[in-house]
Design an enzyme around this catalytic site. Structure first.
Site, PDB file in Angstrom:
ATOM      1  N   LYS A  65      -0.184  -1.983 -13.260  1.00 16.22           N
ATOM      2  CA  LYS A  65       0.839  -1.408 -12.366  1.00 16.22           C
ATOM      3  C   LYS A  65       1.818  -2.507 -11.962  1.00 16.22           C
ATOM      4  CE  LYS A  65       0.317  -0.372  -7.776  1.00 16.22           C
ATOM      5  NZ  LYS A  65       1.543  -0.644  -7.010  1.00 16.22           N
TER       6      LYS A  65
ATOM      7  N   LYS B 242       8.623   4.170  -6.764  1.00 16.14           N
ATOM      8  CA  LYS B 242       8.816   5.145  -5.671  1.00 16.14           C
ATOM      9  C   LYS B 242      10.287   5.540  -5.537  1.00 16.14           C
ATOM     10  CE  LYS B 242       4.697   3.803  -3.042  1.00 16.14           C
ATOM     11  NZ  LYS B 242       4.225   2.593  -3.732  1.00 16.14           N
TER      12      LYS B 242
ATOM     13  N   ASP C 157       0.865  -7.558  -8.475  1.00 20.93           N
ATOM     14  CA  ASP C 157       1.719  -7.916  -7.328  1.00 20.93           C
ATOM     15  C   ASP C 157       1.805  -9.435  -7.251  1.00 20.93           C
ATOM     16  OD1 ASP C 157       2.026  -5.211  -6.702  1.00 20.93           O
ATOM     17  OD2 ASP C 157       0.201  -5.216  -5.514  1.00 20.93           O
TER      18      ASP C 157
ATOM     19  N   ASP D 211      16.628   9.321  -4.718  1.00 18.63           N
ATOM     20  CA  ASP D 211      18.086   9.150  -4.657  1.00 18.63           C
ATOM     21  C   ASP D 211      18.710  10.481  -5.028  1.00 18.63           C
ATOM     22  OD1 ASP D 211      20.757   8.040  -4.823  1.00 18.63           O
ATOM     23  OD2 ASP D 211      19.858   6.095  -5.216  1.00 18.63           O
TER      24      ASP D 211
ATOM     25  N   GLY E 115      -5.506  -4.401  -6.648  1.00 22.51           N
ATOM     26  CA  GLY E 115      -4.666  -5.589  -6.713  1.00 22.51           C
ATOM     27  C   GLY E 115      -5.449  -6.838  -6.403  1.00 22.51           C
ATOM     28  N   ARG E 116      -5.342  -7.263  -5.137  1.00 22.17           N
ATOM     29  CA  ARG E 116      -5.852  -8.587  -4.762  1.00 22.17           C
ATOM     30  C   ARG E 116      -7.318  -8.872  -5.075  1.00 22.17           C
ATOM     31  NH1 ARG E 116      -3.072  -7.745   0.896  1.00 22.17           N
ATOM     32  NH2 ARG E 116      -3.584  -5.637   0.179  1.00 22.17           N
TER      33      ARG E 116
ATOM     34  N   ASN F 128      21.493  12.892  -9.980  1.00 22.25           N
ATOM     35  CA  ASN F 128      21.985  12.229 -11.186  1.00 22.25           C
ATOM     36  C   ASN F 128      21.381  10.837 -11.335  1.00 22.25           C
ATOM     37  OD1 ASN F 128      23.926  12.440 -13.402  1.00 22.25           O
ATOM     38  ND2 ASN F 128      24.834  10.639 -12.419  1.00 22.25           N
ATOM     39  N   THR F 129      21.302  10.127 -10.219  1.00 23.89           N
ATOM     40  CA  THR F 129      20.782   8.756 -10.251  1.00 23.89           C
ATOM     41  C   THR F 129      19.298   8.753 -10.600  1.00 23.89           C
ATOM     42  OG1 THR F 129      22.435   8.158  -8.619  1.00 23.89           O
ATOM     43  CG2 THR F 129      20.579   6.657  -8.853  1.00 23.89           C
TER      44      THR F 129
ATOM     45  N   GLN G 199      -5.546  -3.637   4.006  1.00 28.96           N
ATOM     46  CA  GLN G 199      -5.865  -2.216   3.834  1.00 28.96           C
ATOM     47  C   GLN G 199      -6.798  -1.793   4.975  1.00 28.96           C
ATOM     48  OE1 GLN G 199      -4.442  -0.297   1.705  1.00 28.96           O
ATOM     49  NE2 GLN G 199      -4.029  -1.373  -0.222  1.00 28.96           N
TER      50      GLN G 199
HETATM   51  O1  C5P Z   1      -4.038  -5.690  -3.320  1.00 31.97           O
HETATM   52  P1  C5P Z   1      -4.365  -4.223  -3.140  1.00 31.97           P
HETATM   53  O2  C5P Z   1      -5.576  -3.776  -3.947  1.00 31.97           O
HETATM   54  O3  C5P Z   1      -4.446  -3.832  -1.688  1.00 31.97           O
HETATM   55  O4  C5P Z   1      -3.105  -3.494  -3.781  1.00 31.97           O
HETATM   56  C1  C5P Z   1      -2.917  -2.111  -3.714  1.00 31.97           C
HETATM   57  C2  C5P Z   1      -1.683  -1.726  -4.477  1.00 31.97           C
HETATM   58  O5  C5P Z   1      -1.474  -0.335  -4.304  1.00 31.97           O
HETATM   59  C3  C5P Z   1      -0.407  -2.414  -4.042  1.00 31.97           C
HETATM   60  O6  C5P Z   1       0.416  -2.562  -5.201  1.00 31.97           O
HETATM   61  C4  C5P Z   1       0.215  -1.440  -3.066  1.00 31.97           C
HETATM   62  O7  C5P Z   1       1.617  -1.529  -3.024  1.00 31.97           O
HETATM   63  C5  C5P Z   1      -0.208  -0.113  -3.675  1.00 31.97           C
HETATM   64  N1  C5P Z   1      -0.261   0.991  -2.723  1.00 31.97           N
HETATM   65  C6  C5P Z   1      -1.057   0.988  -1.582  1.00 31.97           C
HETATM   66  N2  C5P Z   1      -1.063   2.053  -0.733  1.00 31.97           N
HETATM   67  C7  C5P Z   1      -0.308   3.113  -0.993  1.00 31.97           C
HETATM   68  C8  C5P Z   1       0.481   3.157  -2.142  1.00 31.97           C
HETATM   69  C9  C5P Z   1       0.489   2.062  -2.993  1.00 31.97           C
HETATM   70  O8  C5P Z   1      -1.769   0.012  -1.337  1.00 31.97           O
HETATM   71  N3  C5P Z   1      -0.338   4.153  -0.188  1.00 31.97           N
END
Ligand code: C5P
Length: 238
Positions: free
Chosen positions: A40, A69, A18, A72, A213-214, A75-76, A193
């Site tokens: 991801k 995610k 991200d 639509d 992520g972070r 077809n799309t 979170q």
């Molecule tokens: O930085 P962090 O570890 O919080 O990132 C979590 C990742 O998981 C992000 O890319 C976020 O968009 C994704 N995600 C989430 N919760 C969800 C679905 C996806 O945090 N329910």
């Protein structure tokens, strides 16, 4: 439980790229080197050149998860999923609506692409479900939508680590991936979170793949943090 001889904890860790630009993502991937094999790519990087970067990562032997995610018309969705499959991606998220899931399954035919369904977003509570017109609650909708996804040929479910046990209890078998974000190493900052789980507890609770992520992308030493998480995953299997 003894892990299988060929068990590699790296298969269970997706690092969420991200980041604002492909340049930033390239630097992080180079820093992480062989420590991380699964990445991801979501909205932020995806809409900033990240789809082409994901194609390059896949060509370089990394496992690539596009978290787009999709939802639509038939077809799309079918044609969009076919494009993602053609890019060499390994995983893709779609929203768990029956028509969308059927179209996605048709679109990935003949490819290696695995489809993950998002049932109810983990940022939703029962009030959000009612406001959106759903008759059920989070606790009833998540397993029901997951069962429907599996019946339609979806390979895995994105869910909270707090939902994995309920999903397994609802008959979602071990061959179905349970992919969980909201993972934080013990002592790490939770950020935005609300409900976080350690890597070890998530795996022990039935998660098959973790999204982080972070804690890694914002770390002073991303390799150190990634290795700590991999060790925690290995400990859960031990
Ligand atoms: O930085 P962090 O570890 O919080 O990132 C979590 C990742 O998981 C992000 O890319 C976020 O968009 C994704 N995600 C989430 N919760 C969800 C679905 C996806 O945090 N329910």
């Amino acid at each position: 439980m003894t892990p299988p001889a060929n068990f590699d904890p790296r298969e269970k860790l997706f690092v969420a790229l991200d980041l604002p630009s492909v340049n930033d993502a390239e630097k992080l991937v180079a820093t992480l080197g062989d420590t991380v094999s699964h990445y991801k790519i979501g909205y932020r990087l995806g809409y900033a050149g990240g789809l082409g970067f994901g194609r390059e990562l896949a060509a370089a032997g990394k496992t690539v998860f596009f978290d787009l995610k999709l939802h639509d018309i038939d077809n799309t969705v079918r044609e969009g999923v076919a494009s993602i499959a053609e890019a060499g991606a390994h995983f893709l998220t779609v929203h768990a609506y029956p028509q969308t899931m059927r179209a996605a399954v048709a679109g990935r035919e003949g490819s290696r692409l695995k489809l993950l369904a998002v049932t109810i977003l983990t940022s939703w509570n029962d009030v959000d479900c009612a406001e959106a017109g759903y008759a059920g609650t989070v606790a009833t909708l998540v397993p029901a939508k997951a069962q429907q996804a599996v019946a339609l040929g979806i390979d895995g479910i994105v869910c909270s680590a707090m939902e994995t046990q309920a999903l397994r209890a609802a008959g979602i078998r071990e061959n179905i991936d349970l992919v969980t974000p909201g993972i934080r190493p013990a002592g790490a900052d939770a950020g935005d979170q609300k409900r976080v789980v350690t890597p070890r507890d998530a795996i022990r609770g039935g998660a098959t793949r973790l999204v982080v992520g972070r804690p890694i992308t914002a770390a002073a030493d991303p390799v150190f943090v990634a290795n700590a998480i991999l060790n925690d995953i290995a400990a859960a299997q031990g």
